[in-house]
Scaffold this active site. Sequence first.
Site, PDB file in Angstrom:
ATOM      1  N   HIS A  36       0.851  -1.191   0.000  1.00  0.00           N
ATOM      2  CA  HIS A  36       0.000   0.000   0.000  1.00  0.00           C
ATOM      3  C   HIS A  36       0.884   1.238   0.000  1.00  0.00           C
ATOM      4  CE1 HIS A  36      -3.117   2.854   1.192  1.00  0.00           C
ATOM      5  NE2 HIS A  36      -3.942   1.957   0.677  1.00  0.00           N
TER       6      HIS A  36
ATOM      7  N   ASP B 299      -7.915  -5.631   0.141  1.00  0.00           N
ATOM      8  CA  ASP B 299      -8.405  -6.497  -0.928  1.00  0.00           C
ATOM      9  C   ASP B 299      -7.999  -7.960  -0.775  1.00  0.00           C
ATOM     10  OD1 ASP B 299      -9.760  -4.532  -2.409  1.00  0.00           O
ATOM     11  OD2 ASP B 299      -7.845  -3.758  -3.116  1.00  0.00           O
TER      12      ASP B 299
HETATM   13  N1  ACO Z   1       4.221  -7.562  -4.690  1.00  0.00           N
HETATM   14  C1  ACO Z   1       5.570  -7.513  -4.838  1.00  0.00           C
HETATM   15  N2  ACO Z   1       6.296  -6.383  -4.700  1.00  0.00           N
HETATM   16  C2  ACO Z   1       5.643  -5.266  -4.400  1.00  0.00           C
HETATM   17  C3  ACO Z   1       4.248  -5.236  -4.224  1.00  0.00           C
HETATM   18  C4  ACO Z   1       3.521  -6.438  -4.377  1.00  0.00           C
HETATM   19  N3  ACO Z   1       2.214  -6.490  -4.217  1.00  0.00           N
HETATM   20  N4  ACO Z   1       3.857  -3.978  -3.930  1.00  0.00           N
HETATM   21  C5  ACO Z   1       4.965  -3.234  -3.925  1.00  0.00           C
HETATM   22  N5  ACO Z   1       6.045  -4.006  -4.199  1.00  0.00           N
HETATM   23  C6  ACO Z   1       7.461  -3.569  -4.226  1.00  0.00           C
HETATM   24  C7  ACO Z   1       7.786  -2.885  -5.545  1.00  0.00           C
HETATM   25  O1  ACO Z   1       8.259  -3.798  -6.492  1.00  0.00           O
HETATM   26  C8  ACO Z   1       8.831  -1.888  -5.109  1.00  0.00           C
HETATM   27  O2  ACO Z   1      10.043  -2.585  -4.932  1.00  0.00           O
HETATM   28  P1  ACO Z   1      11.478  -1.855  -5.170  1.00  0.00           P
HETATM   29  O3  ACO Z   1      11.480  -0.643  -4.280  1.00  0.00           O
HETATM   30  O4  ACO Z   1      12.475  -2.888  -4.771  1.00  0.00           O
HETATM   31  O5  ACO Z   1      11.509  -1.491  -6.632  1.00  0.00           O
HETATM   32  C9  ACO Z   1       8.354  -1.456  -3.715  1.00  0.00           C
HETATM   33  O6  ACO Z   1       7.608  -2.569  -3.215  1.00  0.00           O
HETATM   34  C10 ACO Z   1       7.461  -0.220  -3.711  1.00  0.00           C
HETATM   35  O7  ACO Z   1       6.434  -0.432  -4.659  1.00  0.00           O
HETATM   36  P2  ACO Z   1       5.721   0.722  -5.456  1.00  0.00           P
HETATM   37  O8  ACO Z   1       5.006   0.145  -6.616  1.00  0.00           O
HETATM   38  O9  ACO Z   1       6.695   1.835  -5.695  1.00  0.00           O
HETATM   39  O10 ACO Z   1       4.693   1.216  -4.355  1.00  0.00           O
HETATM   40  P3  ACO Z   1       3.479   2.162  -4.613  1.00  0.00           P
HETATM   41  O11 ACO Z   1       3.216   2.856  -3.345  1.00  0.00           O
HETATM   42  O12 ACO Z   1       3.680   2.980  -5.835  1.00  0.00           O
HETATM   43  O13 ACO Z   1       2.277   1.139  -4.960  1.00  0.00           O
HETATM   44  C11 ACO Z   1       0.553  -0.450  -4.701  1.00  0.00           C
HETATM   45  C12 ACO Z   1       1.335   0.706  -4.051  1.00  0.00           C
HETATM   46  C13 ACO Z   1       0.048  -0.010  -6.078  1.00  0.00           C
HETATM   47  C14 ACO Z   1      -0.662  -0.761  -3.835  1.00  0.00           C
HETATM   48  C15 ACO Z   1       1.476  -1.698  -4.812  1.00  0.00           C
HETATM   49  O14 ACO Z   1       1.857  -2.132  -3.518  1.00  0.00           O
HETATM   50  C16 ACO Z   1       0.820  -2.838  -5.591  1.00  0.00           C
HETATM   51  O15 ACO Z   1       0.911  -2.861  -6.821  1.00  0.00           O
HETATM   52  N6  ACO Z   1       0.138  -3.790  -4.880  1.00  0.00           N
HETATM   53  C17 ACO Z   1      -0.594  -4.851  -5.549  1.00  0.00           C
HETATM   54  C18 ACO Z   1      -1.948  -4.335  -6.036  1.00  0.00           C
HETATM   55  C19 ACO Z   1      -2.913  -4.115  -4.902  1.00  0.00           C
HETATM   56  O16 ACO Z   1      -3.101  -4.947  -4.036  1.00  0.00           O
HETATM   57  N7  ACO Z   1      -3.577  -2.936  -4.945  1.00  0.00           N
HETATM   58  C20 ACO Z   1      -4.610  -2.580  -3.975  1.00  0.00           C
HETATM   59  C21 ACO Z   1      -4.149  -1.467  -3.082  1.00  0.00           C
HETATM   60  S1  ACO Z   1      -5.341  -1.071  -1.857  1.00  0.00           S
HETATM   61  C22 ACO Z   1      -6.494  -0.226  -2.737  1.00  0.00           C
HETATM   62  O17 ACO Z   1      -6.243   0.509  -3.649  1.00  0.00           O
HETATM   63  C23 ACO Z   1      -7.853  -0.392  -2.330  1.00  0.00           C
END
Ligand code: ACO
Length: 426
Positions: free
Chosen positions: A304, A361
Amino acid sequence: MDEFITLTYNGKEIKLPVITGSEGEKAIDISTLRAETGFITLDPGYGNTGSCLSAITFMDGEKGILRYRGIPVEQLAEKASFKETAYLLINGRLPNREELTRFSVMLNDNSLVHTDLKAFYQNFPRASHPMGILSSMVNAMKSFYPELDTLEEEINITMTRLLAKVRTMAAMSYKISRGHEIVLPRPDLTYCENFLNMMFDTPVRSYEMKREVVNALRVFWILHADHEQNCSTSAVRMVGSARVNLYAAISSGIAALWGPLHGGANQAVIEMLTAIQKDGGNCAKAIERSKDKNDPFRLMGFGHRVYKTYDPRAKIMKKMCDELLESMHINDPLLDLARELEAFALKDPYFVDHHLYPNVDFYSGIVLRAIGIPTKMFTVMFAIGRLPGWIAQWKESMDDPKWRISRPRQIYTGSLKYDYVPIHAR
Ligand code: ACO
């Protein structure tokens, strides 16, 4: 005492005011930065940017706190109705008995939808995603119910209409997709009961209302009711800032919510769990894939932008999911798989170092499956829950005398000026 941050550039000092929120969070007010220095700030994804002052929802991502208008979400999930929560978010305080009755009557009176909307549905291709349909339908509501004015009363009617009719439209879309007769809302049922009845009652089998199912839906919707300046809410505020009507602003929020990185994650989690199950239930492999930067696979329902600890909504959802399945004597192998995947992830150094925990989720899809909601409609369920939050945020921006059109700037990185070349000379 007023607080300032001093920025020094080329020997010149600029004092920028510090804004402090009621819970002590601080921001640097840079609204005069460009005028004073010629500089703008650059913050792709807005991870460090506050877009507004807001009195609606407080969240602390480090401590895992979520409160609507000051009330912890845990208390609302335990004690409040979804209707009360919607009233609280939109009006800033809990309703008294009389206000709640008036609100219920308005919701009931506005719960029917124009029958021409049925034809609108039927003209979408069969395979259309319900979120695409819902976004279009809400936008189309402006043509069916055009009299939105800036008068307080008109705005109240439009907000109530949305809360009442979107729920009816969602159930109607399900019935149409199954080729069944539409079930109309009933005045003797609560907001949650009515939705379940419109979804599942049929002329050949009356829907048996189960207390635990109604409760699960109530909690699900309360947990989704607002989440401050997330992607879809920011879309509602940004589109609304152009002074479009409320229907158009909400329609843009629905479109944003559809995305798998946002509300679409609840559908994506079930699809991911099903795929892992088909692959022999290999959780270790899924975790490894999610860490591989060359693989687009991510663990859906994990991570998140704001929460760097367990999402408080996920905690409540997980507990409710366990209780619901137990009371309904459902044995869902996807729940076992989800638990196993969570245990693997929370032990993994990558997930620990990146502060990746289950979000709302991760378990919500299993709850919705138990209720009988088809996977394609999961994000629609989220949208119904989020409506009060979108409406409250739109209303707050409308009431802000300093509300300006949202118009970020950019740093241009394209080619420098060159002259047009006629086609024969290219
Ligand atoms: N699985 C694996 N790695 C992840 C995940 C994940 N679910 N989420 C984040 N990371 C990693 C990224 O690869 C990144 O790694 P790095 O720094 O080594 O490159 C780091 O964690 C940060 O990730 P970002 O994408 O920069 O984080 P951001 O804050 O932009 O994204 C998000 C947040 C979109 C929720 C992300 O965690 C994600 O894609 N999760 C999966 C989708 C999901 O469950 N979305 C629902 C969110 S809750 C909602 O909206 C109701």
